[in-house]
Structure formats: C-alpha cells, structure tokens
Design a protein around this motif. Sequence first.
Motif, PDB file in Angstrom:
ATOM      1  N   MET A  47       5.262  10.962   9.975  1.00 14.68           N
ATOM      2  CA  MET A  47       4.554   9.791   9.433  1.00 14.68           C
ATOM      3  C   MET A  47       5.434   9.110   8.383  1.00 14.68           C
ATOM      4  SD  MET A  47       0.947   9.588   7.359  1.00 14.68           S
ATOM      5  CE  MET A  47       0.194  10.743   8.494  1.00 14.68           C
ATOM      6  N   THR A  48       5.697   7.825   8.583  1.00 19.62           N
ATOM      7  CA  THR A  48       6.510   7.078   7.626  1.00 19.62           C
ATOM      8  C   THR A  48       5.646   6.605   6.457  1.00 19.62           C
ATOM      9  OG1 THR A  48       6.111   4.974   8.722  1.00 19.62           O
ATOM     10  CG2 THR A  48       8.010   6.266   9.490  1.00 19.62           C
ATOM     11  N   ARG A  49       6.333   6.143   5.447  1.00 20.63           N
ATOM     12  CA  ARG A  49       5.640   5.625   4.256  1.00 20.63           C
ATOM     13  C   ARG A  49       4.660   4.513   4.624  1.00 20.63           C
ATOM     14  NH1 ARG A  49       9.885   3.538   0.861  1.00 20.63           N
ATOM     15  NH2 ARG A  49       9.915   5.436  -0.401  1.00 20.63           N
ATOM     16  N   SER A  50       5.095   3.564   5.476  1.00 20.99           N
ATOM     17  CA  SER A  50       4.244   2.421   5.829  1.00 20.99           C
ATOM     18  C   SER A  50       3.030   2.831   6.652  1.00 20.99           C
ATOM     19  CB  SER A  50       5.050   1.364   6.591  1.00 20.99           C
ATOM     20  OG  SER A  50       5.559   1.904   7.795  1.00 20.99           O
ATOM     21  N   ASP A  51       3.122   4.010   7.335  1.00 19.57           N
ATOM     22  CA  ASP A  51       1.972   4.489   8.100  1.00 19.57           C
ATOM     23  C   ASP A  51       1.030   5.321   7.239  1.00 19.57           C
ATOM     24  OD1 ASP A  51       2.027   3.484  10.748  1.00 19.57           O
ATOM     25  OD2 ASP A  51       3.786   4.711  11.189  1.00 19.57           O
ATOM     26  N   TYR A  52       1.480   5.652   6.048  1.00 21.46           N
ATOM     27  CA  TYR A  52       0.614   6.395   5.140  1.00 21.46           C
ATOM     28  C   TYR A  52      -0.097   5.458   4.167  1.00 21.46           C
ATOM     29  CZ  TYR A  52      -1.063   9.554   1.552  1.00 21.46           C
ATOM     30  OH  TYR A  52      -1.873  10.217   0.664  1.00 21.46           O
ATOM     31  N   SER A  53       0.654   4.468   3.641  1.00 20.55           N
ATOM     32  CA  SER A  53       0.096   3.603   2.592  1.00 20.55           C
ATOM     33  C   SER A  53       0.521   2.162   2.784  1.00 20.55           C
ATOM     34  CB  SER A  53       0.558   4.104   1.220  1.00 20.55           C
ATOM     35  OG  SER A  53       0.216   3.208   0.194  1.00 20.55           O
ATOM     36  N   ALA A  54      -0.317   1.257   2.301  1.00 23.12           N
ATOM     37  CA  ALA A  54       0.020  -0.169   2.336  1.00 23.12           C
ATOM     38  C   ALA A  54       1.035  -0.501   1.262  1.00 23.12           C
ATOM     39  CB  ALA A  54      -1.235  -1.016   2.147  1.00 23.12           C
ATOM     40  N   ASP A  55       1.217   0.413   0.323  1.00 21.23           N
ATOM     41  CA  ASP A  55       2.183   0.221  -0.762  1.00 21.23           C
ATOM     42  C   ASP A  55       3.550   0.729  -0.295  1.00 21.23           C
ATOM     43  OD1 ASP A  55       3.668   0.056  -3.038  1.00 21.23           O
ATOM     44  OD2 ASP A  55       2.365   1.343  -4.265  1.00 21.23           O
ATOM     45  N   ASN A  56       4.439  -0.194   0.026  1.00 25.62           N
ATOM     46  CA  ASN A  56       5.753   0.185   0.541  1.00 25.62           C
ATOM     47  C   ASN A  56       6.711   0.690  -0.540  1.00 25.62           C
ATOM     48  OD1 ASN A  56       5.356  -0.305   3.298  1.00 25.62           O
ATOM     49  ND2 ASN A  56       5.560  -2.503   2.971  1.00 25.62           N
ATOM     50  N   THR A  57       6.238   0.770  -1.765  1.00 30.61           N
ATOM     51  CA  THR A  57       7.094   1.264  -2.859  1.00 30.61           C
ATOM     52  C   THR A  57       6.701   2.675  -3.301  1.00 30.61           C
ATOM     53  OG1 THR A  57       5.686   0.338  -4.599  1.00 30.61           O
ATOM     54  CG2 THR A  57       7.404  -1.098  -3.695  1.00 30.61           C
TER      55      THR A  57
END
Length: 378
Positions: A47-57
């Motif tokens: 799972m990538t960051r963008s698939d976990y949260s809307a916050d890309n930072t």
Amino acid sequence: MSEMSFEQMLDASLKSIHAGEIVTGKVISVKPDEIALNIGYKSDGIMTRSDYSADNTVDLTTVVNVGDEIECKVKKVNDGEGQVVLSHREALASKASEELKDAFENQTVLTGKVVQVVKGGLNVEVNGARVFIPASLVSDTFERDLTKYQGQDIQFVITEFNPMKRRVIGDRKQLMAATKKEQHDKLFSELQVGDVRTGVVKNLTDFGAFIDLGGADGLLHISEMSWGRIENPKKLFKSGQEVKVLVKEINGERIALTRKFPDENPWKDAETKFAVGTVVSGKVARMTDFGAFVELEKGIDALLHVSQISREHVNKPSDVLEVGQEIEAKIVDLDVDSHKISLSMKALSEPERKEDLDVADVDIEAVGKAEAERVDEE
C-alpha cells in the motif's frame, strides 16, 4: 490419486482473492511512503502513501506500526511483480458508500466535514466518501458566501443516491427548517407576557431591533429600548449582541418586546422627587420653536415652554439656550400617569407672581403639539 506438491498444498491452504474485495491485512513493515501487509494470501500486499491517506506529505512511520491491522480494498491481485496492490482509502470509501446508501434509504442524519467550497455548493466527506450539497440546500436562508463552511462539520440527509453516476446529493436545509419549527413550537407553547428572556440582536433598523428569542423573532421598538430617549438603535446595539428583554405583548406570531423593566422605572418616585414647586436642575436635550426638552435624569424629560424661559420676551428657545446647557427651573405641573412635567425658569425670578406659576399662562395648544412630537419621535 496423485499426491499434491508442497506448493500446491500451500496454495490450497491460502485464501483466494479478487480485485474489489475488502480484506484485512496485518502490517509487517512500514516505510515513510509504503506499507507491506500480510493478507493471508500467497503474496504480500503493498500500500502506497496515496492509497493510505489523502495527505501526500504524511510519513507513514508516524501513523502506522508493525502489527497494526488495516482494512483494505484489493486494487490489483498482481502488480506485475507478484504483489497485491491495496488501498485503505478505497476500502473506507466502499464502506462509506454502503453507509450512505443505508442513510439514504432510512433518511438518517449524517455528519460530514466540508472539504471543498465550489461555485455550486459544498463537497462534504463522510468516512472517505464524497457528498455534494447544492448551495440552495445548504441553508434555509440565502447565503451568498459559503466559504465560512470550509473545514466545518455539518449535518445533512441524503436526498439522492446514485453512485454509478457519482451523484450523491445531501440536504442541510430541511434539517434547519425542521429544527426551527421545533424551536418555534416550543417557544410559543411556553412564552407568556411578562417573561424575561435573553435574546440575540438579529437585525437593526431605524425604528427598532429584531431579537432572536430562539424559535422566533420579537420586535424591540425604539420607544421600548430604554426609559430614556434613544436617537438611533444602531448606537445602542450591535448585530449578534445578547440582550435581556421583557415580553410586552403576544399577538399571534408577533411578539412585542421592551427593555423598560418596571423595577427600573424612573417615574416610580416622581411624585416625591418632582413635586410641583420643586426647583430642579437639568440638561437641555433638544429644542423646538415652542420650547425646550430638559433631561432631569435618565428617562425623564420635562418641557420648558418658550413662554416660561424668561420674563423678557423670547422668540424661540435657541435664542437664549443651547443643547447640553445646564439650567435650573421650577416644576409647575406634574402628570405622573402621562409622564409629563412642565418647567418654568421665569418662576425663579423675583418678584414671584401667581401668573408665572399658573399653567394656564402656557400656550396649551403648543404644549400639546410638543408632547405629540415627543410621542412621534419615540
């Protein structure tokens, strides 16, 4: 029957999955931008960051720990490298979509956060799913600027649910209308003449103020704002200000309010304080051609007719008096019921003559006009 190979037995022991399925995975490793999960399948899930949260930072190592269990949606069974591609956000959105469907069918009140203000209304997020509330359904009153709702949690109901067309419509207006009706009915079932209430100034005009009593507005007329004279309501109150008021009259849906509280009535001791013959001092509050109104104390004005200013002939009060000037005069008439006091400066002059104190010498018609003007002004 031929014996199964170890690999075949392993495959048989593991569950099968398919794209779109919701699974629960246990975190086996975390990087700042990627999470690896065991989902009970022959391959681990990524799972990538963008698939976990809307916050890309966001740094995933600060929000996820090894051993955590995360609900995910399978995006791909094989990413080309044998790994399963997962999305926590899509799992939440799918679950939220089911909740929205249930809320639509049962007209359940939902709470969501306004994530975007657009020209036509508001985009609201509920557990990862988006709901659009048109500007016409945001409030039961017209609102030109919706930016104040940005980031706010608001309540609404779903009035249209069509996920295939990505059309999920919310309505906040009907909730507000229902709440106001409930408050309105409760207020009128309890409200009585003589009640003291605390309200909020909703609107100001030249003739008064509309006070929100929590369910209905009452009118506080300029003449009822104080025992004293008020020139302009906007100098006394501001929109949004809390004020204590007394219910003076209820006529159907109309509520008349006052701030002339009986215990603050400056006229209650007037017979003693302003008995005929008493010499008083006061400040000239305003003038007309036929006389001057003198403030003896807050809420009590007395009329000094032009004929009672001096033994010398005076054409008009402004020839010898100024607004704000302190004067002394004798009370020559008192009518407590009508809240009228007549003064005479001439009666202080020596020698004192009976006709100087005789109210009959005063131009009764002019006095009547002056009092009528005072009523009109108030």
